[in-house]
Design an enzyme around this catalytic site. Sequence first.
Site, PDB file in Angstrom:
ATOM      1  CB  SER A 152    -124.586  56.414  45.712  1.00 36.44           C
ATOM      2  OG  SER A 152    -124.337  55.682  46.895  1.00 36.44           O
ATOM      3  CE  LYS A 157    -125.209  51.816  45.963  1.00 36.08           C
ATOM      4  NZ  LYS A 157    -125.064  53.276  45.777  1.00 36.08           N
TER       5      LYS A 157
END
Length: 362
Positions: free
Chosen positions: A255, A300
Amino acid sequence: MPRRTATMLASLLTLIALLCAGVLIPVPYSEMSPGPTVNTLGDHGGEPVLQISGHETYQNSGHLNMTTVRVTGSQYRMNLIEALYGWLDNDYLVVPHSTLYPDDKSPDELNQETAEEFSQSQESAKVAALRHLHFPVGSRVVVSTVVKASPAEGRLHAGDVIKAVDGTEVKQPGDVAKLVTKHRPGQQVSFRVIPAKEAAAAEKEKRQPTTESTVTLTTAAAPGDKRAIVGIQAGTAHTFPFSINIKLADVGGPSAGLMFALGIVDKLTKGGLTGGKFVAGTGTIDDDGKVGPIGGVEMKTLGARAKGARYFLTPKDNCAAAAKDTPSGLTLVKVDSLDDALAALGKIRTGDSAGLPRCTAR
């Protein structure tokens, strides 16, 4: 004992029993929470995250932070009370244990998989960034993995460059399987390869490889469909015009690819990309600069905002989930490619926030 007292006592004992059950009875869930966020333009653990040698680089201000998610361990068994607390607290995300730890994979296999994904994300970030900047990037077909107890074990090795199979030149990883499966199990197939050590030495010394070898293997039958196999996975490795190393320990998965690519572009660009602004983000990236979705985006964004981010580059396919509960003061910017991200950074740099493509909850 009065009836009312007896009822209250029974209720209290029932409550205590339920609390004990909540603490003692494990439930099949795991927990995700915001993890560390690291500026790809800065240092981590006492050394630069991006280390480029052989080409001029620039020290630019601002942040291009990659973000992570912290998860409970594979052996940790959450109890009911912890699960309820996680469901009620927006700073945590409770998910089925099998989402993070599938039953058909061991912890070691999962660790290996995330390490490989992280390595591949770095490779693709380098390719996408350098291609955007019009640097030449070479490619070659290599042995990515070798299956244990297969015909290739001990004969071919990860990193070996595959030049040809049965005398036919190999141009793409898929060519290898096509040529091998032309055989029947038990037949021989020959590989012309450049050993991994020779290929690495030649790249380091900026020369053509001088050693090739021919490896002949006897094919085996694939489990289930009886195709001919030798027990390797072919992949693509790249050659770069100068050295780029990404130093970031204790991180796995794919990611961070987008933010690594942006960091590389920034390091090689005079004047920088952010204009001194604090930008964070996430997203996978492929060699062509296509940005893909990731897991745990809600965690996140929380981690990025807590660190000080004002803008968050969000993969298009994660936008709806991220926008459902956007942290106050954080602008979610929708991106689908490296070019999208660079265009958005241009608007952020010049203060044109009204022109940014924003995520919506639909």
